[in-house]
Write an enzyme that holds these catalytic residues in place. Structure first.
Site, PDB file in Angstrom:
ATOM      1  N   ASP A 205       0.874  -1.172   0.000  1.00 42.64           N
ATOM      2  CA  ASP A 205       0.000   0.000   0.000  1.00 42.64           C
ATOM      3  C   ASP A 205       0.911   1.222   0.000  1.00 42.64           C
ATOM      4  O   ASP A 205       1.520   1.533   1.023  1.00 42.64           O
ATOM      5  CB  ASP A 205      -0.909  -0.007   1.219  1.00 42.64           C
ATOM      6  CG  ASP A 205      -1.720   1.292   1.360  1.00 42.64           C
ATOM      7  OD1 ASP A 205      -1.728   2.087   0.400  1.00 42.64           O
ATOM      8  OD2 ASP A 205      -2.332   1.500   2.421  1.00 42.64           O
ATOM      9  N   HIS A 206       1.006   1.898  -1.139  1.00 41.04           N
ATOM     10  CA  HIS A 206       1.996   2.972  -1.255  1.00 41.04           C
ATOM     11  C   HIS A 206       1.730   4.121  -0.286  1.00 41.04           C
ATOM     12  O   HIS A 206       2.633   4.888   0.041  1.00 41.04           O
ATOM     13  CB  HIS A 206       2.074   3.485  -2.697  1.00 41.04           C
ATOM     14  CG  HIS A 206       0.853   4.242  -3.142  1.00 41.04           C
ATOM     15  ND1 HIS A 206      -0.273   3.630  -3.612  1.00 41.04           N
ATOM     16  CD2 HIS A 206       0.602   5.569  -3.185  1.00 41.04           C
ATOM     17  CE1 HIS A 206      -1.181   4.537  -3.931  1.00 41.04           C
ATOM     18  NE2 HIS A 206      -0.685   5.724  -3.682  1.00 41.04           N
TER      19      HIS A 206
ATOM     20  N   HIS B  20      -6.535   1.868   1.580  1.00 38.76           N
ATOM     21  CA  HIS B  20      -5.670   2.964   1.977  1.00 38.76           C
ATOM     22  C   HIS B  20      -6.078   3.615   3.307  1.00 38.76           C
ATOM     23  O   HIS B  20      -5.303   3.657   4.256  1.00 38.76           O
ATOM     24  CB  HIS B  20      -5.629   4.030   0.887  1.00 38.76           C
ATOM     25  CG  HIS B  20      -5.056   3.565  -0.405  1.00 38.76           C
ATOM     26  ND1 HIS B  20      -3.895   2.828  -0.490  1.00 38.76           N
ATOM     27  CD2 HIS B  20      -5.481   3.730  -1.697  1.00 38.76           C
ATOM     28  CE1 HIS B  20      -3.627   2.558  -1.763  1.00 38.76           C
ATOM     29  NE2 HIS B  20      -4.572   3.094  -2.491  1.00 38.76           N
TER      30      HIS B  20
END
Length: 481
Positions: A177-178, A240
């Site tokens: 998950d950036h 996110h």
């Protein structure tokens, strides 16, 4: 810092949009920063019908870095990077070309380089690729990066985890998950646990509510096929925003090592109350159904706002408000902690009565490069006691050199090579989030239309957060919503 051991990195989906925009430019930036291993090879892979030869893949990488990268693809660093690139088709079960390319890359490095597989492909392809890696022996002692979405509900998440666990144990799986690789998200840990002024008030006694707000101005950008089967809740909230909530709400870990950090996040997810349908607003921007590839009667939401609660000793009774959507008025990535208001009867208040002017807040902007602000009331100069809202702000861009700062994907790919799972999602955590989401998924509220460029469907969005108000922050300024 310690540099990774020698690696062979295999990018599945190497000619796709994610690899073009993030992965290839990110890997080259790591090379420019001197953070790749002393010895490395990058093997791109894709379906046979779209396979490239090595020279064509190098040109593709050059174009990607030139268009989307932060470093110019030239000079000795680029020459070394380009020499590391090769391409091999992989159409399970025909793994011959990929197996040969990986073996050739390992032989060129010598010794026993490590393998890292990055699955930048649709989830439907995960099973066949994972199976191929297991059948060929390539998975042995290797690590795998898995892209979102991690399922679409509890049953699919469990099935996906079972598929991956059949070949890779959890210690070698990196669900990426950036958002969690952003410097400013990581700085939440430093803000809380390294500063005695914040941790004592980071609880229900002092915080009235928390907002995690990620509005987007972009629309579908040609991703109608993906988005129709996903929607804003699955695309942004589960993957996110709830992950960021885990960082904000966690208890102090005994250390920042992977296991204690992820254990504390898992406790937050375990304490999530089931998401009630009545605490969710779903919206769809006007014109979405006219987009190519969208069903004319689509009920897919392009906007989600919800109230979620963490039922533990620290946070019981504190609502967490999460919001994200397409084609909204501005793009921001902001966490706001609203502090409880003290008695103000001693002051002759003539500020507007809106909460955004009167309340104290801690605001964390986690867009790159990000900033942190503490918003408070101060006396205006003059003979009378007049209060005005002010802010003390820390900006990353003003305080640190950004030249070699790492973007989310860059940081997380580096961590995966180092074997550090601290900022990656664990299987039990993602399954628990889907479990808490089940009431909403089984009985979603209707979608409300909203105008592009607005802040979502009114009055439902404002009613959801009442008696508080939605707001976003520009550094030092309160912007009322």
């Amino acid at each position: 810092m310690t540099r990774p051991d020698d690696h062979v990195i295999v990018l599945f989906g190497a000619t796709g949009d994610l690899a073009k925009r993030k992965l290839l430019p990110g890997l080259f930036h790591l090379a420019c920063a001197g953070l790749l291993p002393d010895g490395y090879r990058i093997v791109g892979s894709g379906r046979a019908h779209s396979a490239l030869n090595d020279d064509a893949f190098r040109k593709h990488a050059h174009d990607a870095v030139s268009t989307f990268g932060r470093c110019e693809p030239s000079g000795p660093v680029w020459e070394s990077f380009a020499d590391s690139l090769s391409f091999a088709a992989s159409d399970p079960p025909d793994a011959g070309p990929l197996l040969a390319a990986v073996r050739a890359a390992e032989d060129s490095l010598g010794g026993q380089p490590r393998r890292l597989f990055h699955l930048a492909v649709p989830p439907a392809a995960f099973g066949s690729i994972i199976g191929m890696l297991g059948d060929t022996g390539l998975a042995e002692k290797s690590k795998v990066i898995v892209e979102k979405p991690f399922g679409t509900d509890l049953a699919s998440a469990r099935a996906l985890n079972q598929t991956i666990h059949a070949v890779f144990d959890e210690s070698r799986i990196f669900r990426i998950d950036h958002f969690l690789g952003k410097e400013s998200v990581d700085n939440i840990l430093a803000l809380r646990f390294a500063n005695g002024m914040f941790e004592p008030i980071w609880n229900r006694d002092h915080i009235s509510h928390v907002q995690i707000d990620v509005p987007e101005t972009l629309g579908l950008e040609g991703r109608a096929h993906f988005y129709e089967g996903t929607g804003a809740f699955r695309d942004m909230i589960v993957t996110h925003l709830i992950q960021v909530l885990g960082i904000v709400a966690m208890e102090p870990p005994v250390s920042l090592a992977a296991q204690p950090l992820r254990d504390e996040k898992a406790k937050v997810f375990a304490a999530l109350r089931p998401i009630e349908t009545g605490h969710v607003v779903r919206g769809q921007y006007d014109g979405y159904r006219d987009e190519p590839g969208v069903a004319p009667d689509s009920q897919t939401e392009t906007f989600t706002a919800l109230r979620i609660e963490v039922d533990n000793w620290r946070w019981a009774g504190v609502p967490f408000y999460l919001r994200s959507g397409k084609k909204l008025a501005q793009h921001h990535e902001v966490i706001t902690l609203g502090l409880r208001e003290p008695p103000l009867r001693m002051f002759p208040i003539d500020l507007p009565q809106q909460e955004n002017y009167r309340s104290n807040k801690i605001v964390i902007d986690f867009a790159d490069p990000g900033w942190i602000a503490a918003c408070f009331l101060a006396k205006e100069p003059g003979p009378t006691m007049r209060l005005a809202p002010e802010a003390m702000t820390f900006r990353y861009a003003d305080s640190f050199c950004q030249e070699h700062g790492l973007e989310g994907y860059e940081r997380l790919i580096l961590d995966a090579m180092l074997g550090d799972q601290s900022l990656f999602t664990r299987s039990d955590g993602i399954e628990r989030i889907w479990e808490a989401s089940t009431p909403l998924l089984e009985n979603p509220p209707p979608v409300h239309l909203y105008a592009p460029g607005s802040w979502g469907p009114e009055p439902a969005v404002s009613e959801l957060i009442a008696p508080h108000q939605w707001y976003l922050e520009d550094a030092g300024d309160v912007v009322r919503r």
